[in-house]
Design an enzyme around this catalytic site. Structure first.
Site, short mmCIF file in Angstrom:
data_model
loop_
_atom_site.label_atom_id
_atom_site.label_comp_id
_atom_site.label_asym_id
_atom_site.label_seq_id
_atom_site.Cartn_x
_atom_site.Cartn_y
_atom_site.Cartn_z
N CYS A 121 0.77 -1.12 0.02
CA CYS A 121 0.18 -0.06 -0.19
C CYS A 121 0.78 1.18 -0.04
CB CYS A 121 -0.83 -0.06 1.15
SG CYS A 121 -0.22 0.03 2.73
N HIS A 174 -2.48 0.63 7.04
CA HIS A 174 -2.92 0.82 5.72
C HIS A 174 -3.07 2.23 5.09
CE1 HIS A 174 -4.14 -1.23 2.06
NE2 HIS A 174 -5.29 -0.51 1.88
N HIS A 186 -5.98 2.13 -3.63
CA HIS A 186 -5.02 1.53 -2.81
C HIS A 186 -4.66 0.21 -3.23
CE1 HIS A 186 -7.94 -1.22 -0.68
NE2 HIS A 186 -8.53 -0.50 -1.42
#
Length: 214
Positions: A121, A174, A186
């Site tokens: 990510c 994240h 993402h």
């Protein structure tokens, strides 16, 4: 009778001699001017001719010099323009965020990766921000969240390009990039690079906040 003929002959001879002297005594010279009673000076004409020649030569020299100066000025201007173009900063791509994100769609998730062959990510976010905005970010989601350059953004004030963070109260694990339409792009561990609604049942409960770096 003879005496009369002799007189006539003498008159004729005298007339001829007078005519001869008249034609020879005053030879014609070029330039004689009756108004001044003499001959014009050829020096004046020659001087005028020379002056005209010198003037023309001077004009030609001045014209040539001016032409050289103009040419030199044009060359300097062209060189300066070229130098300015060389030193100008590179233009950022005008490609929109979503258009760029879509070129990454389907890239597989690879932990620690940051390329189109595989990325996690934060590696994905780093690439987008550097290529689209010229901004270099820290390597992990947690470090990006703590980076002092970013300002906090409320959920209702999100704009395209803001970074959105997910995790738990104790840990940010994240990061994604907010898109218009209440979505974010993402790198998901299950889907790779994708676009997901912010209202997604999995990600919505994990939302921890947003930061704006632009």
């Amino acid at each position: 009778m003879v005496h009369g003929l002799r007189n006539i002959s003498l008159i004729c001879v005298g007339t001829a001699i007078a005519m001869l002297f008249a034609s020879c005594a005053f030879p014609t010279r070029t330039g004689y001017d009756r108004s001044i009673g003499g001959y014009k000076s050829t020096t004046s004409a020659g001087s005028e001719s020379a002056a005209g020649s010198n003037s023309t030569a001077g004009t030609n020299v001045a014209g040539n010099t001016s032409g050289r100066q103009t040419s030199a000025g044009a060359q300097k201007a062209a060189a300066a323009q070229k130098m300015a173009a060389t030193n100008a900063p590179a233009q950022r791509s005008s490609t929109s965020l979503e258009a760029m994100a879509k070129t990454w769609i389907g890239t597989p998730y690879v932990y620690g990766g940051s390329s189109r062959s595989g990325t996690d990510c934060s590696g994905y976010v780093l690439n987008i921000y550097k290529d689209l905005y010229g901004i270099t970010l820290p390597r992990t989601a947690a470090d990006i969240y703590k980076d002092g350059r970013g300002s906090s953004v409320s959920r209702g004030s999100l704009k395209e390009g803001d970074l959105v963070f997910f995790g738990s109260f104790w840990k940010i694990d994240h990061v994604g990039i907010y898109l218009s339409g209440d979505r974010f792009t993402h790198a998901s561990s299950s889907q790779g690079v994708t676009i997901t609604p912010m209202s997604n049942s999995y990600w919505s409960p994990k939302y921890q906040g947003a930061r704006r770096f632009r």
